[in-house]
Design a protein around this motif. Structure first.
Motif, PDB file in Angstrom:
ATOM      1  N   SER A  85       4.362   4.447   9.749  1.00 39.33           N
ATOM      2  CA  SER A  85       4.493   3.436   8.705  1.00 39.33           C
ATOM      3  C   SER A  85       3.119   3.014   8.223  1.00 39.33           C
ATOM      4  CB  SER A  85       5.252   2.216   9.235  1.00 39.33           C
ATOM      5  OG  SER A  85       4.503   1.564  10.238  1.00 39.33           O
ATOM      6  N   ASN A  86       3.108   2.221   7.163  1.00 38.83           N
ATOM      7  CA  ASN A  86       1.851   1.664   6.656  1.00 38.83           C
ATOM      8  C   ASN A  86       1.251   0.747   7.713  1.00 38.83           C
ATOM      9  OD1 ASN A  86      -0.043  -0.056   5.252  1.00 38.83           O
ATOM     10  ND2 ASN A  86       0.879   0.652   3.350  1.00 38.83           N
ATOM     11  N   GLU A  87      -0.035   0.892   7.952  1.00 41.83           N
ATOM     12  CA  GLU A  87      -0.664   0.100   9.011  1.00 41.83           C
ATOM     13  C   GLU A  87      -0.575  -1.392   8.741  1.00 41.83           C
ATOM     14  OE1 GLU A  87      -2.225  -0.902  12.562  1.00 41.83           O
ATOM     15  OE2 GLU A  87      -1.324   0.969  11.883  1.00 41.83           O
ATOM     16  N   ALA A  88      -0.363  -1.777   7.471  1.00 38.67           N
ATOM     17  CA  ALA A  88      -0.185  -3.195   7.170  1.00 38.67           C
ATOM     18  C   ALA A  88       1.070  -3.738   7.849  1.00 38.67           C
ATOM     19  CB  ALA A  88      -0.091  -3.392   5.656  1.00 38.67           C
ATOM     20  N   GLU A  89       1.991  -2.836   8.202  1.00 43.76           N
ATOM     21  CA  GLU A  89       3.223  -3.239   8.873  1.00 43.76           C
ATOM     22  C   GLU A  89       3.036  -3.292  10.392  1.00 43.76           C
ATOM     23  OE1 GLU A  89       6.065  -0.355   7.560  1.00 43.76           O
ATOM     24  OE2 GLU A  89       6.089  -1.091   5.490  1.00 43.76           O
ATOM     25  N   GLY A  90       1.864  -2.861  10.853  1.00 41.42           N
ATOM     26  CA  GLY A  90       1.597  -2.763  12.276  1.00 41.42           C
ATOM     27  C   GLY A  90       1.862  -4.024  13.074  1.00 41.42           C
ATOM     28  N   PRO A  91       1.421  -5.199  12.615  1.00 40.02           N
ATOM     29  CA  PRO A  91       1.634  -6.413  13.413  1.00 40.02           C
ATOM     30  C   PRO A  91       3.105  -6.683  13.727  1.00 40.02           C
ATOM     31  CG  PRO A  91      -0.038  -6.810  11.751  1.00 40.02           C
ATOM     32  CD  PRO A  91       0.529  -5.448  11.461  1.00 40.02           C
TER      33      PRO A  91
ATOM     34  N   SER B  89      -0.837   4.675  15.467  1.00 41.89           N
ATOM     35  CA  SER B  89      -0.664   4.789  14.022  1.00 41.89           C
ATOM     36  C   SER B  89      -1.137   6.167  13.564  1.00 41.89           C
ATOM     37  CB  SER B  89      -1.465   3.701  13.307  1.00 41.89           C
ATOM     38  OG  SER B  89      -1.297   3.787  11.907  1.00 41.89           O
ATOM     39  N   VAL B  90      -0.250   6.919  12.935  1.00 43.69           N
ATOM     40  CA  VAL B  90      -0.560   8.260  12.451  1.00 43.69           C
ATOM     41  C   VAL B  90      -0.317   8.294  10.946  1.00 43.69           C
ATOM     42  CG1 VAL B  90      -0.002  10.716  12.610  1.00 43.69           C
ATOM     43  CG2 VAL B  90       0.096   9.283  14.655  1.00 43.69           C
TER      44      VAL B  90
ATOM     45  N   ALA C 195      13.246  -6.413   8.268  1.00 43.11           N
ATOM     46  CA  ALA C 195      13.697  -6.666   6.895  1.00 43.11           C
ATOM     47  C   ALA C 195      13.103  -7.967   6.357  1.00 43.11           C
ATOM     48  CB  ALA C 195      15.226  -6.730   6.850  1.00 43.11           C
ATOM     49  N   LYS C 196      13.046  -8.974   7.198  1.00 48.88           N
ATOM     50  CA  LYS C 196      12.525 -10.267   6.761  1.00 48.88           C
ATOM     51  C   LYS C 196      10.998 -10.283   6.673  1.00 48.88           C
ATOM     52  CE  LYS C 196      14.730 -12.736   9.882  1.00 48.88           C
ATOM     53  NZ  LYS C 196      15.258 -13.896  10.649  1.00 48.88           N
ATOM     54  N   GLU C 197      10.324  -9.581   7.603  1.00 43.11           N
ATOM     55  CA  GLU C 197       8.869  -9.662   7.651  1.00 43.11           C
ATOM     56  C   GLU C 197       8.157  -8.639   6.777  1.00 43.11           C
ATOM     57  OE1 GLU C 197       7.040  -9.883  11.442  1.00 43.11           O
ATOM     58  OE2 GLU C 197       8.052 -11.747  11.999  1.00 43.11           O
ATOM     59  N   ILE C 198       8.700  -7.416   6.675  1.00 43.68           N
ATOM     60  CA  ILE C 198       7.990  -6.377   5.907  1.00 43.68           C
ATOM     61  C   ILE C 198       8.888  -5.713   4.854  1.00 43.68           C
ATOM     62  CG2 ILE C 198       6.211  -5.894   7.612  1.00 43.68           C
ATOM     63  CD1 ILE C 198       7.854  -3.661   8.725  1.00 43.68           C
TER      64      ILE C 198
END
Length: 432
Positions: free
Chosen positions: A52-58, A80-81, A347-350
């Motif tokens: 996934s996009n690293e911005a979604e990592g947290p 993260s790949v 769904a709510k966070e990203i």
């Protein structure tokens, strides 16, 4: 075995066979019995390749922590790949038997190819698929190969029609178009009354599929092993796309970065409508046309002359590497990550679109975008489930651009595409 199978692919299967056997002997029973009957006793370390996009990592780190709190004997390493490198990187690691993760997040178009090479562990009967009846049928179909389920649907998506409510109001239009004919009429009205162009097409083959589906066409008939992308129905669908590309309806498709060009035109208020997916919503909100989020309208894809509408299903699955020595831990991880509770959180966070029916809670559907795309999924259509389906779109993009530019007719363009596929990727298929 199909003639299209390469020597490298065969070697990969042989290499994996040895690797998987070694993994099974080292990791014990792969049936998932221990994970199902005594999950608290399962221990080990697993590596998850997150594409996934690293911005979604947290958000995913939060889920990993929650999983480890529930299963303290299992340690998870989230790696993260890069999405654009992950497919080949996984193939290389799995073929060599070195460095492959226990769990990978795969594009739905990769699952069949990985499974065909023997790289994915079948999940039927394991805790990974607990509550399988709760998954939406379309996303679940993308995770199957030869009557086995080789993935757990993580997120899904499809295409819909996004529109600018303020421009519609200025043009005196009270509702979005329900058919492609209405779409064209709406675009012309908007142009006449506001001076704003109706739309701009993304010249990628994937985005042409709603036109083909709306006329009863498709890319392939997998059961009959036929290439149908140049069938009369598909040609009619492509003729519809060409009508939408006319200057009185649309801005000229960009010669490069067509997706970015169309999306930028839309969020800047230079066009009134765009065909796009749920992933684009956050980006649209960042544009000057949608500083007021309520100005963004979303509805299902318009129907063709058949009266039916359909758009392709996209998304991602979680899969377990067949050579993993920690399958029980991996099954429990998939069960947790794909649970309704986890899907509701993402769904709510990203802004992901859940694959479980029960994850569409009041808190999720309170977001009008998610509610609209949930409805759009009811007419979504699974793309052909074959190895290398993503490779088909390389040629598709090239021929679709030529059609939209008027370099070739829809019939000649799709005939050339069919021949291209047949000569390079689908040698066992017949045309028509």
């Amino acid at each position: 075995m199909r003639r299209g199978t390469t020597v490298a692919a065969i070697a990969g299967v042989l290499a994996l066979t040895a690797t998987a056997c070694g993994g099974d002997s080292g990791g014990g029973d792969s049936s998932g019995k221990k994970a199902a009957e005594d999950p608290g006793s399962v221990s080990g370390s697993i590596t998850w390749w997150d594409t996934s996009n690293e911005a979604e990592g947290p958000t995913y780190d939060k889920l990993v922590k929650a999983f480890q709190d529930e299963y303290p004997k299992i340690r998870v390493t989230r790696t993260s790949v890069s999405f654009d490198q992950a497919e080949q990187k996984f193939k290389t690691a799995a073929q060599s038997g070195k460095g492959a993760p226990d769990v990978i997040r795969t594009d739905v178009g990769w699952s069949a190819g990985f499974a065909n090479l023997g790289y994915l562990q079948p999940l039927d009967g394991t805790p990974a698929l607990d509550g399988a009846a709760d998954f939406l049928p379309g996303p679940l179909a993308t995770a199957k190969w030869k009557d086995e389920t080789v993935g757990v649907p993580q997120v899904t998506d499809t295409l819909g029609l996004l529109y600018n409510k303020e421009i519609f109001k200025r043009a005196g239009i009270t509702k979005p178009p329900a058919t492609w004919d209405e779409f064209i009429a709406t675009a012309k009205t908007i142009k006449a009354k506001t001076g704003i162009t109706g739309t701009q097409l993304n010249p990628e083959g994937y985005f042409s599929l709603p036109f083909l589906y709306g006329e009863g066409g498709d890319m392939l008939d997998v059961d009959a092993q036929k290439i149908t992308v140049n069938s009369p129905e598909a040609v009619k669908g492509m003729e519809t796309a060409l009508k939408l590309a006319r200057p009185d309806v649309a801005l000229k498709p960009a010669s490069t970065d067509g997706y970015v060009a169309a999306q930028t035109s839309f969020k800047d208020g230079k066009i009134a409508m765009v065909i796009n997916g749920p992933w684009s919503v956050s980006d649209s909100y960042g544009g000057k046309a949608f500083k007021d989020k309520a100005n963004l309208g979303i509805t299902g894809i318009p129907a063709g002359a058949t009266g039916k509408a359909a758009a392709p299903i996209g998304g991602h699955n979680y899969s377990v590497y067949r050579g993993s020595k920690n399958k029980d831990a991996s099954y429990l991880f998939l069960k947790f990550m794909a649970s309704a509770k986890s899907q509701e959180l993402t769904a709510k966070e990203i802004n992901t679109l859940p694959t479980r029916k029960s994850a569409y809670t009041a808190a999720v559907t309170a977001d009008p975008a998610k509610k609209a795309f949930q409805q759009a999924l009811t007419v979504a259509k699974t793309r052909p489930v074959i190895p290398g389906v993503g490779d088909l779109f390389v040629a598709f993009d090239q021929h679709y651009v030529k059609i939209l530019r008027g370099d070739v007719s829809p019939q000649k363009g799709l005939d050339a595409l069919a021949e291209d596929w047949n000569s390079k990727l689908l040698k066992d298929y017949k045309i028509g």
